[in-house]
Design a protein around this motif. Structure first.
Motif, short mmCIF file in Angstrom:
data_model
loop_
_atom_site.label_atom_id
_atom_site.label_comp_id
_atom_site.label_asym_id
_atom_site.label_seq_id
_atom_site.Cartn_x
_atom_site.Cartn_y
_atom_site.Cartn_z
N ASP A 14 0.74 -1.25 0.00
CA ASP A 14 -0.01 -0.01 -0.12
C ASP A 14 1.00 1.23 0.25
O ASP A 14 0.68 2.13 -0.65
CB ASP A 14 -0.99 0.00 1.22
CG ASP A 14 -2.28 0.66 0.94
OD1 ASP A 14 -2.31 1.35 -0.01
OD2 ASP A 14 -3.26 0.34 1.78
N HIS A 202 -6.98 -1.59 9.40
CA HIS A 202 -6.33 -0.86 8.33
C HIS A 202 -6.85 0.37 7.95
O HIS A 202 -7.67 0.71 7.41
CB HIS A 202 -6.20 -1.89 7.00
CG HIS A 202 -5.59 -1.45 5.71
ND1 HIS A 202 -4.34 -2.24 5.16
CD2 HIS A 202 -5.94 -0.39 5.07
CE1 HIS A 202 -4.32 -1.34 4.08
NE2 HIS A 202 -4.87 -0.48 4.02
N HIS A 204 -6.71 4.48 6.63
CA HIS A 204 -6.01 5.67 6.01
C HIS A 204 -6.04 6.95 6.61
O HIS A 204 -7.10 7.07 7.38
CB HIS A 204 -6.43 5.56 4.35
CG HIS A 204 -5.73 4.50 3.74
ND1 HIS A 204 -4.62 4.64 2.67
CD2 HIS A 204 -6.07 3.14 3.43
CE1 HIS A 204 -4.41 3.62 2.23
NE2 HIS A 204 -5.27 2.57 2.41
ZN ZN Z 1 -5.04 0.68 2.14
#
Ligand code: ZN
Ligand code: KIV
Length: 515
Positions: A14, A202, A204
């Protein structure tokens, strides 16, 4: 309840997807070795279906890494899953990560699938993955904008199909701490067998909440956190590994969890990433920024002298930064240099040590003080050289604007090449001279230059992106003379193009012979 938090590092997947962070196979391997030293539990090495290069990169990391799980990403479709499983074949601890979106927004506009179709897809994908790889993670992309009741159904199917890890990502950095904690609590409470799987978070960082959300997810029951070194990643990035780890470490009474990270490797990891990619770490970045432990005001300095705890909640040493970063002097021997490099995490063989020593003495001659960051930069540049096709032996520039440059380049055992060119300023002139010398033309797309450490005689680091035949190649270089650093960086990028071209030619040769 289990209090160990697993750290899943996605810097190489990522993180690497973010603009300016792309790494070649050799750079990814260097970073993977550092992540292993850092003590992460899982290294997500890439997305094998994306390209042959990506597939080979994941395979090489899978082969090289011994202590952590190596993960490969796959969409929830057969070709992706089979390709990822094949890339993971050499891994001591393979981990297949498959995903599909679960929010109505994604179902309607991106996937054009019904909820029922997605459920079927989840069952098929996880079952197939589980038949190929012993450890499977399923991610419900855009979980935080999904309907919770539907999310529970999806997770039930994934768990029943054999998933070992369930990841509920905040794909667009939209959620808040109290909301994400509630989401984990709800899903965990409503999925039969949820105590048999590890829940993962997870996040952002679009609203700057990624670390706070990861901590809240852990409070809600997540036991794996997905993060990246320095928080690099799509758009505003991912959860910053060092910030999450040090929050747990420093505020243990609030967050009574452990993770297997060697915190002394945090700064070296972030520095290595920055040296490899050229991404600048903001000075005020928590834990790893240059100013994170700097005290400027008189009142603070006074307090620090009396007791460092007055203005520091953790010590620089605990995150791998020494108060005095002065390395060695000009008169230091090879043993001292080897030992310092080892402290910084680099095991050098005799040949590397001898080359590093020459570079170090050269630098110490020009610069009075050599710092840890200088040494790291020298090692990164040295390791780049191992893969170089053409070596820059000399650079001379004359004049102002226009400038003239003369370069001398060695290519294996071939006769030494000398080339001369004029350009708008010295950097343009050396780049043109290099192109002329090795007969490759590129377009300089990006050029960044910065000092490794403070001071007039600082080592200058140059990072370039060069476009050749429609593809971008990155290069870096370091020297006390910034024009030389720029020339090294330019040639480094051109070398990557030459090496790639040569690898295609060797692959194509047998076909030509058949035809
Ligand atoms: Zn991601
Ligand atoms: O942000 C995201 O949802 C992802 C998934 C593939 C895990 O990166």
């Amino acid at each position: 309840m289990e209090t160990r938090i697993h750290i899943f590092d996605t810097t190489l997947r990522d993180g690497e997807q973010s603009p300016g962070a792309s790494m070649d196979e050799h750079e990814k391997l260097q970073m993977a070795a550092q992540l292993e030293r850092l003590g992460v539990d899982v290294i997500e090495a890439g997305f094998p279906i994306a390209s042959e290069q990506e597939y080979q990169g994941v395979r090489r990391i899978a082969k090289a890494v011994k202590t952590c799980h190596v993960a490969a990403l796959a969409r929830a479709v057969r070709p992706d899953i089979e390709r990822a499983a094949s890339a993971l074949e050499p891994a001591a601890k393979p981990h297949l990560h498959t995903f599909i979106a679960t929010s109505d927004l994604h179902l309607e506009h991106k996937l054009r699938m019904t909820r029922e179709q997605v459920l079927e897809n989840v069952h098929n994908a996880v079952s197939l993955a589980k038949s190929l790889v012993p450890r499977v993670e399923f991610s419900a992309e855009d979980s935080t904008r999904s309907d919770w009741a539907y999310l529970v159904e999806v997770v039930k199917v994934a768990v029943a199909a054999g998933a070992d890890v369930i990841n509920l990502p905040d794909t667009v950095g939209y959620t808040t701490p109290s909301e994400i904690k509630g989401m984990f609590q709800h899903v965990i409470a409503n999925v039969p067998g949820s105590d048999k799987v590890i829940f993962s978070s997870h996040n952002h960082n679009d609203l700057g909440l990624a670390v706070a959300n990861a901590l809240a997810a852990v409070e809600g029951g997540a036991r794996q956190v997905e993060c990246t070194v320095s928080g690099i990643g799509e758009r505003a990035g991912n959860t910053s590994l060092e910030e999450f780890v040090m929050a747990v470490h420093t505020r243990h009474q609030v967050y009574p969890y452990t993770c297997g990270i060697n915190t002394k490797e945090l700064v070296p990891s972030s520095t290595l990433l920055s040296k490899i990619t050229g991404l600048v770490i903001p000075y005020n970045k928590p834990i790893v920024g240059r100013n994170a432990f700097a005290h400027e005001s008189g009142i603070h300095q006074h307090g620090m002298l009396a007791n460092s705890q007055t203005y520091e909640i953790m010590t620089p040493e605990s995150v791998g930064r020494s108060r005095s970063e002065l390395v060695l002097g000009k008169h230091s021997g090879r043993a001292g240099l080897a030992s310092r490099a080892k402290t910084l995490g680099y095991e050098l063989d005799a040949e590397e040590l001898s080359q590093l020593y020459d570079k170090f003495i050269d630098l110490a001659d020009k610069k009075k003080e050599v710092f840890d960051d200088d040494l790291r930069m020298l090692i990164v540049a040295l390791r780049n050289e191992e893969f170089e096709v053409c070596h820059l032996e000399m650079v001379r520039t004359y004049g102002g604007n226009p400038s003239m440059a003369l370069v001398r380049i060695r290519r294996g055992d071939e006769p030494v090449i000398e080339a001369m060119a004029t350009g708008d300023g010295p950097v343009d002139a050396v780049c043109r001279a290099i192109e002329k010398g090795i007969n490759v033309e590129g377009r300089l797309e990006q050029f960044d230059i910065r000092a490794t450490t403070p001071g007039k005689e600082a080592l200058g680091e140059a990072y370039v992106t060069v476009q050749i035949q429609g593809k971008n190649y990155k290069g870096n270089g370091a020297d006390t003379d910034i024009v030389v650093a720029a020339a090294q960086a330019y040639l480094n990028a051109l070398n990557k193009y030459i090496a790639l071209k040569a690898s295609f030619e060797t692959q194509e040769a047998p076909k030509a012979a058949q035809g």
